[in-house]
Design a protein around this motif. Structure first.
Motif, short mmCIF file in Angstrom:
data_model
loop_
_atom_site.label_atom_id
_atom_site.label_comp_id
_atom_site.label_asym_id
_atom_site.label_seq_id
_atom_site.Cartn_x
_atom_site.Cartn_y
_atom_site.Cartn_z
N LEU A 19 -4.37 3.80 62.14
CA LEU A 19 -4.17 4.31 62.89
C LEU A 19 -3.50 4.53 64.39
N ALA A 20 -2.82 3.53 63.53
CA ALA A 20 -2.16 3.22 65.39
C ALA A 20 -1.45 3.90 66.12
N SER A 21 -1.65 4.23 67.00
CA SER A 21 -1.09 5.26 68.15
C SER A 21 -1.03 4.77 69.08
N GLY A 22 0.56 5.69 69.95
CA GLY A 22 0.72 5.23 71.73
C GLY A 22 2.30 6.17 71.45
N VAL A 23 2.56 5.57 73.05
CA VAL A 23 3.55 6.18 73.93
C VAL A 23 4.81 5.38 74.10
N ALA A 24 5.94 5.50 73.61
CA ALA A 24 6.84 4.17 73.41
C ALA A 24 8.15 5.13 74.45
N THR A 25 8.71 4.21 75.52
CA THR A 25 10.55 4.92 76.34
C THR A 25 11.11 3.67 75.70
N VAL A 26 12.43 4.23 75.35
CA VAL A 26 13.30 3.07 74.78
C VAL A 26 14.32 4.10 76.38
N SER A 27 15.36 3.01 76.32
CA SER A 27 17.00 3.46 76.59
C SER A 27 17.62 3.38 75.51
N THR A 28 18.85 4.12 75.35
CA THR A 28 19.67 4.37 74.54
C THR A 28 20.93 4.50 75.09
N GLY A 29 22.08 3.55 74.29
CA GLY A 29 23.73 4.20 75.21
C GLY A 29 24.25 3.05 75.75
N ASP A 30 25.77 3.68 75.89
CA ASP A 30 26.10 2.22 76.91
C ASP A 30 25.99 3.32 78.58
N GLY A 31 26.68 2.64 79.69
CA GLY A 31 27.31 2.84 79.84
C GLY A 31 26.43 3.87 80.63
#
Length: 218
Positions: A19-31
């Motif tokens: 039942l794991a749940s949540g919200v994550a914020t990620v940073s992607t890309g270069d420059g």
């Protein structure tokens, strides 16, 4: 009696993982192309909210029931697209790009802390588009990181399948086997935050489309 307590604890742990749940914020890309995206997840569902590129529209990708959907809102019109159906009848192109074949992951002995979570630095080597690549990654055994990572990787695998690519001996397969989650990969990917907790189930509902995509020629 002790055995019963141990079994009960194991069942609670297992159900918590399901039942794991949540919200994550990620940073992607270069420059200058670096962007942040939020990823919402619960048991069997993942929603990746795309960054706003203009004031004219927004969108997100939704993984549910083993399928990936693209939902876009453009000037008040809602478009709902089944990614697999959009690819139907069209041979996959650039197939090797999404078939990141895992080669090895070597612990460097270094520790790192990313987004408040402890991890270990590995030298990851894989094959992509026929070339062998290598980069430093931060992997963690923290259950919160593993749960988020599994949700994100499940969506990536769903997208690859929708595009007609087969994932063999993949990086995601290695992470699942070892019980690890990814916090950082080189300079192109990094977790900014992970907040475990209940996510409104309505966030994973498919809206009704107000705009019908024209049939794609076969």
């Amino acid at each position: 009696m002790n055995k019963i307590k141990i079994l009960a604890a194991a069942l609670v742990l297992a159900s918590g993982q399901l039942l794991a749940s949540g919200v994550a914020t990620v940073s992607t890309g270069d420059g200058k192309s670096k962007v942040q995206m939020s990823i919402e997840y619960d048991a069997g569902h993942t929603r990746m909210n795309m960054p706003m590129e203009s004031q004219q529209g927004s969108g997100y990708m939704l993984f549910r029931d083993g399928k990936v959907w693209m939902v876009a809102n453009v000037q008040g019109q809602t478009m709902v697209m089944d990614m697999a159906r959009m690819r139907a009848g069209h041979p996959a192109t650039g197939g090797a790009a999404l078939q990141q074949e895992f080669i090895s992951a070597r612990p460097t002995g270094q520790k790192a802390r990313v987004a408040g979570f402890s991890g270990e630095v590995y030298e990851l080597t894989w094959k992509e588009t026929g070339q062998t690549r290598s980069d430093k990654v931060v992997l963690s055994e923290d259950p919160v990181v593993v749960e988020y990572s599994n949700a994100w990787l499940g969506m990536a695998e769903g997208m690859a399948a929708a595009m007609g690519h087969k994932m063999k001996n993949s990086i995601s397969g290695y992470l699942r086997k070892e019980g690890l989650g990814m916090l950082k990969m080189g300079d192109s990917f990094e977790v900014v935050s992970i907040k475990p907790g209940k996510v409104d189930a309505r966030r994973f509902n498919l809206p009704k489309s107000t705009f019908q995509m024209p049939s794609m020629p076969r």
